[in-house]
Design a protein around this motif. Structure first.
Motif, mmCIF file in Angstrom:
data_model
loop_
_atom_site.group_PDB
_atom_site.id
_atom_site.type_symbol
_atom_site.label_atom_id
_atom_site.label_comp_id
_atom_site.label_asym_id
_atom_site.label_seq_id
_atom_site.Cartn_x
_atom_site.Cartn_y
_atom_site.Cartn_z
ATOM 1 N N PHE A 240 0.640 -1.498 0.393
ATOM 2 C CA PHE A 240 0.025 0.426 0.035
ATOM 3 C C PHE A 240 0.946 0.927 0.319
ATOM 4 O O PHE A 240 0.513 2.372 0.347
ATOM 5 C CB PHE A 240 -1.167 -0.277 1.361
ATOM 6 N N GLY A 241 2.158 1.078 0.180
ATOM 7 C CA GLY A 241 2.978 2.520 0.329
ATOM 8 C C GLY A 241 3.684 3.188 1.947
ATOM 9 O O GLY A 241 3.028 1.894 2.364
ATOM 10 N N PRO A 242 4.673 4.000 0.882
ATOM 11 C CA PRO A 242 5.503 3.321 1.782
ATOM 12 C C PRO A 242 5.723 4.429 3.469
ATOM 13 O O PRO A 242 5.846 3.750 4.948
ATOM 14 C CB PRO A 242 7.285 4.790 1.710
ATOM 15 N N ASN A 243 4.289 5.140 3.431
ATOM 16 C CA ASN A 243 3.869 5.878 4.568
ATOM 17 C C ASN A 243 2.905 5.040 5.073
ATOM 18 O O ASN A 243 2.208 4.813 6.393
ATOM 19 C CB ASN A 243 2.653 6.426 4.074
ATOM 20 N N THR A 244 2.770 3.311 5.551
ATOM 21 C CA THR A 244 1.918 2.432 5.445
ATOM 22 C C THR A 244 2.142 2.166 6.889
ATOM 23 O O THR A 244 3.015 1.572 7.625
ATOM 24 C CB THR A 244 1.399 1.691 4.730
ATOM 25 N N PHE A 267 -5.936 3.000 2.928
ATOM 26 C CA PHE A 267 -4.200 3.719 1.766
ATOM 27 C C PHE A 267 -5.108 4.586 1.081
ATOM 28 O O PHE A 267 -4.891 5.272 0.310
ATOM 29 C CB PHE A 267 -4.401 2.553 0.271
ATOM 30 N N LEU A 268 -6.555 4.764 1.327
ATOM 31 C CA LEU A 268 -7.116 6.016 0.431
ATOM 32 C C LEU A 268 -7.366 6.810 0.662
ATOM 33 O O LEU A 268 -6.975 7.841 0.737
ATOM 34 C CB LEU A 268 -8.961 4.906 0.318
ATOM 35 N N CYS A 269 -7.270 6.916 2.469
ATOM 36 C CA CYS A 269 -7.360 8.260 3.365
ATOM 37 C C CYS A 269 -6.150 8.760 4.173
ATOM 38 O O CYS A 269 -6.531 9.455 4.973
ATOM 39 C CB CYS A 269 -8.086 7.987 4.390
ATOM 40 N N LYS A 278 -14.605 2.888 6.017
ATOM 41 C CA LYS A 278 -15.321 2.790 7.656
ATOM 42 C C LYS A 278 -15.177 3.698 8.511
ATOM 43 O O LYS A 278 -16.038 4.441 9.486
ATOM 44 C CB LYS A 278 -15.734 1.171 7.895
ATOM 45 N N ASN A 279 -14.423 5.034 7.673
ATOM 46 C CA ASN A 279 -14.145 5.738 8.598
ATOM 47 C C ASN A 279 -12.822 5.887 10.174
ATOM 48 O O ASN A 279 -13.740 6.691 11.325
ATOM 49 C CB ASN A 279 -15.233 6.654 9.411
#
Ligand code: PHE
Length: 342
Positions: A240-244, A267-269, A278-279
């Motif tokens: 999902f990318g390095p900031n996950t 990964f979206l928000c 779901k927030n």
């Protein structure tokens, strides 16, 4: 004899009209015009005739021979031209693009995961979808009548083992392959197991009786919880990318101790909270823990010497998140409108 010449002429011309390919032409040539053909044979008989007759019929025969050869060559020319014309290809016309098949989104995710784990030195291991009750439950520390069996109801297949037990089930998870891998490979080992699983569920947008998991097992000396955490962290960043970020919360699975639920920042928000997570900011994706001593024993390994970590990703769930699929039933629906988007 005159009649015979006329007859050959008529027959030949008649047949020539119906010839449509080079093969047919060749047959006619052999039968009538070749050295042993009907015309030559008949001309051969001229030698027995009187001088006058020879003269008369000889002239006739020669005329017919010339006529037949000329017509034959004309037809041959036409057919030759036609076949060259048919064989001509206009290379400037755009080609017809063949229809390519493509991979199911779950297969795409599976391959991505296999690449990640292969690069970390894991072996990809396989096990049966129709599994024994023993491997699916008992060997994983879920004995018969244990309430944990209720967590994973499945399809029992109507066949008996040697003891007369109804022993075959559609596997409810890829975890039984942990036991198979330990028995086959011994320790130390690092395997991942992608595969199809089944549960007796009422299906809805989030539940399906058939779905995919991606199991992992590492066994060795001194394998500990920090190893599990760092491994899952690394995989999360690759996926999902390095900031996950990874969050682990306690959860009961009979075959690990301690057991936990692994969640990644959405990964979206980026953890802010959105529709996909779901927030909550977190996505629940992987179950895991340290392999229970009973499970190591069932795999033929000494828990005093070896320890292990295990985890199971929901592969179907990963595909849903990655592609924003809102109904799990679409994956196996055979609906081309859905499948062709990937
Ligand atoms: N088998 C578990 C499941 O189906 C997932 C899991 C695998 C948990 C390995 C811990 C260790 O849900």
């Amino acid at each position: 004899m005159k009649n015979k010449f006329q007859k050959i002429r008529a027959e030949f011309l008649e047949k020539l009209k119906t010839v449509s390919d080079v093969g047919g032409l060749r047959e006619l040539e052999l039968q009538y015009l070749s050295r042993k053909g009907e015309l030559s044979s008949l001309m051969h008989e001229l030698k027995d005739l009187s001088v006058d007759m020879k003269k008369e019929l000889g002239a006739l025969a020669n005329n017919i021979k010339n006529e037949l050869e000329t017509t034959f060559n004309e037809v041959k020319d036409q057919l030759d031209k036609l076949s060259v014309k048919n064989a001509l290809v206009d290379i400037t016309v755009p080609g017809v693009e063949p229809v390519h098949g493509h991979l199911n989104p779950i297969t795409i995710i599976q391959r991505e995961m296999e690449d990640i784990f292969s690069s970390l030195g894991f072996t990809i291991f396989d096990g049966p979808e129709l599994e024994s009750d023993y491997f699916n439950f008992t060997a994983l520390n879920i004995p018969p009548f244990h309430p944990a069996r209720d967590m994973q109801d499945t399809f029992y297949v109507d066949s008996k083992n040697q003891d007369g037990d109804l022993d075959l089930v559609m596997r409810t998870h890829t975890s039984p392959v942990q036991i198979r891998a330990m028995r086959k490979l011994g320790a130390p080992l690092k395997v991942v197991v992608p595969g199809r699983c089944f549960r007796n569920e009422a299906t809805d947008a989030r539940h399906e009786h058939t779905f995919y998991q991606f199991e992992g097992l590492v066994v060795g000396e001194n394998i500990n919880f920090a190893n599990l955490k760092s491994l899952l962290e690394l995989v999360g960043k690759k996926l999902f990318g390095p900031n996950t970020k990874l969050r682990m919360r306690p959860k009961f699975y009979p075959f690990v101790e301690p057991g936990n639920n692994g969640e990644y920042t959405c990964f979206l928000c980026n953890g802010q909270g959105c529709r996909v997570c779901k927030n909550t900011g977190w996505l629940e994706i992987v179950g895991g823990g340290l392999v229970h001593p009973d499970v190591l024993r069932a795999g033929g390994l000494d828990p005093e010497k070896y320890s292990g970590l295990a985890f199971g990703f929901g592969l179907t769930r990963l595909a849903m998140l990655k592609y924003g699929v809102t109904d799990v039933r679409l994956f196996n629906s055979g609906d081309l409108k859905f499948l062709e988007q990937f």
